[in-house]
Design an enzyme around this catalytic site. Structure first.
Site, mmCIF file in Angstrom:
data_model
loop_
_atom_site.group_PDB
_atom_site.id
_atom_site.type_symbol
_atom_site.label_atom_id
_atom_site.label_comp_id
_atom_site.label_asym_id
_atom_site.label_seq_id
_atom_site.Cartn_x
_atom_site.Cartn_y
_atom_site.Cartn_z
ATOM 1 N N THR A 1 41.121 37.576 52.718
ATOM 2 C CA THR A 1 39.604 36.675 51.633
ATOM 3 C C THR A 1 39.625 35.513 52.032
ATOM 4 O OG1 THR A 1 40.630 37.015 49.240
ATOM 5 C CG2 THR A 1 39.672 34.688 49.533
ATOM 6 N N GLY B 1 45.957 34.182 42.751
ATOM 7 C CA GLY B 1 44.716 32.964 41.661
ATOM 8 C C GLY B 1 44.895 32.723 40.606
ATOM 9 N N THR C 1 43.321 30.102 48.658
ATOM 10 C CA THR C 1 43.350 31.682 48.799
ATOM 11 C C THR C 1 44.359 31.919 48.526
ATOM 12 O OG1 THR C 1 43.203 33.187 49.977
ATOM 13 C CG2 THR C 1 43.517 31.385 51.594
ATOM 14 N N GLY C 2 44.662 33.052 48.002
ATOM 15 C CA GLY C 2 46.140 32.919 47.692
ATOM 16 C C GLY C 2 46.126 34.108 46.332
ATOM 17 N N ARG D 1 39.422 41.625 36.300
ATOM 18 C CA ARG D 1 40.112 40.651 36.207
ATOM 19 C C ARG D 1 39.399 40.029 37.307
ATOM 20 N NH1 ARG D 1 41.427 38.265 41.289
ATOM 21 N NH2 ARG D 1 43.531 37.083 41.070
ATOM 22 N N VAL D 2 39.455 38.834 37.149
ATOM 23 C CA VAL D 2 38.832 37.973 37.679
ATOM 24 C C VAL D 2 39.688 36.634 38.410
ATOM 25 C CG1 VAL D 2 37.043 35.575 37.859
ATOM 26 C CG2 VAL D 2 36.590 37.694 36.160
ATOM 27 N N GLY D 3 39.190 36.037 39.706
ATOM 28 C CA GLY D 3 40.615 35.554 40.436
ATOM 29 C C GLY D 3 40.122 34.438 39.982
ATOM 30 N N ASP D 4 40.499 32.979 40.781
ATOM 31 C CA ASP D 4 40.296 31.833 41.842
ATOM 32 C C ASP D 4 38.916 31.494 42.191
ATOM 33 O OD1 ASP D 4 42.234 33.090 43.695
ATOM 34 O OD2 ASP D 4 41.439 30.696 44.053
HETATM 35 N N1 ASP Z 1 42.788 34.374 45.472
HETATM 36 C C1 ASP Z 1 42.562 35.397 46.157
HETATM 37 C C2 ASP Z 1 42.618 36.012 44.209
HETATM 38 O O1 ASP Z 1 43.259 36.071 43.918
HETATM 39 C C3 ASP Z 1 42.941 36.753 46.184
HETATM 40 C C4 ASP Z 1 43.020 35.636 47.795
HETATM 41 O O2 ASP Z 1 43.278 34.352 48.161
HETATM 42 O O3 ASP Z 1 43.951 36.862 48.684
HETATM 43 O O4 ASP Z 1 41.362 36.954 43.890
#
Ligand code: ASP
Length: 304
Positions: A163, A217, A214-215, A191-194
């Site tokens: 990301t 969500g 990032t990571g 689905r929605v992430g952070d």
């Molecule tokens: N944070 C992002 C999500 O969960 C993915 C990522 O940062 O790798 O959509």
């Protein structure tokens, strides 16, 4: 007044050995372009320039090269926030959009709402003539291979990096945070992430600074990671420590049998840089300076 600075990340997770060099070169080039834009157009132009470049670079999970949902679609999220007037814009779960950060910026400029999703976001973008739509603009052989491996059970879907995000501060001390993602591999449709969510995936405030996460969500939302890292720095922690403290907290969240990954980049209102991650890798780059920038990039915050 602040030293013009941009910090870029290319995702927290595990970066395959074959992609490591490209990932570091990618964030370095994004930071260089962002810094060029920073001098000409300020923090917002800088964050957009960096994220746009990374959306087009197929190594990263944003725009071209985004990962797929469990039913093989592309659904992307992006968000931007600026400190000057606390305005923000975001889009989420939008199908087949190659440059979502530009639509997020258009949402911010339009000003009526902060977050548009799915078909509504697409209709908004099309009505304004912004955004490049079409599956071909996102599909790559690498994303297809990752999808095929994961659906066949030959590789895990969790913890893949890539990301993208950026935080920037300009000479006037204004700050901006922006991020863009295909989300997590094999996510559910809808689905929605952070990444598009204020406080979780990004935040920018004149008295707090700017941060981008990032990571995983779900774990990042649970801990409101970007906002939490900025608050931790106001308690007197050095920015690296503030980011690391929140990453460690987010990593206590379990996804299946694994710990969640998390990475945070941040800038204080004085332009101090914070970078940390709780994951095997996170590609990052910093470009800082009044003229030609001092440019640094790596795959881990700490050596080893
Ligand atoms: N944070 C992002 C999500 O969960 C993915 C990522 O940062 O790798 O959509």
């Amino acid at each position: 007044m602040a030293v013009p600075t941009i910090v870029v990340h290319g995702g927290a997770g595990r970066v395959a050995a074959a992609n490591q060099e490209t990932a570091v070169a990618g964030v370095r080039e994004a930071a260089r372009r962002g810094h060029e834009a920073l001098r000409r157009g300020g923090c917002e132009a800088a964050a957009i320039a960096a994220v746009r470049w990374l959306e087009d670079a197929e190594t990263f999970n944003a725009g071209r090269g985004a990962c797929m949902t469990e039913d093989g679609r592309f659904e992307v999220d992006a968000g931007i926030m600026r400190s000057r007037d606390l305005r923000s814009g975001a889009v989420a779960a939008v199908r087949d959009l190659a440059d979502p950060i530009l639509v997020a910026q258009a949402v911010m400029e339009h000003g009526r709402h902060c977050l548009l999703v799915g078909e509504g976001a697409e209709a908004f973008a099309r009505a304004r003539g912004v955004g490049r739509f079409g599956r071909d603009g996102l599909w790559t052989a690498k994303a297809q291979a990752r999808y095929d491996e994961a659906t066949a059970g030959r590789s895990g879907a969790v913890g893949q990096a890539d990301t993208v995000g950026a935080v920037a501060i300009d000479a006037d001390g204004h700050l901006c945070a922006a991020g863009s993602t295909g989300g997590v591999l094999l996510k559910a449709h809808g689905r929605v992430g952070d990444s598009p969510l204020l406080g979780a995936g990004l935040y920018a405030h004149p008295a707090l600074g700017a941060a981008c996460a990032t990571g995983v969500g779900e774990a990042i939302m649970t801990h409101v990671a970007s906002y939490a890292a900025l608050l931790a720095a106001t308690r007197g922690l050095a920015p690296d420590e503030a980011a690391a403290e929140v990453c460690a907290r987010v990593a206590t969240f379990e996804v299946g049998a694994e710990r969640a990954t998390c990475g945070i980049i941040m800038l204080t209102p004085r332009g101090e840089v914070g970078i940390a991650h709780a994951s095997p890798h996170m590609s990052w780059a910093v470009a800082r300076g009044e003229g030609e920038p001092d440019l640094r990039a790596a795959l881990r915050r700490d050596p080893g």
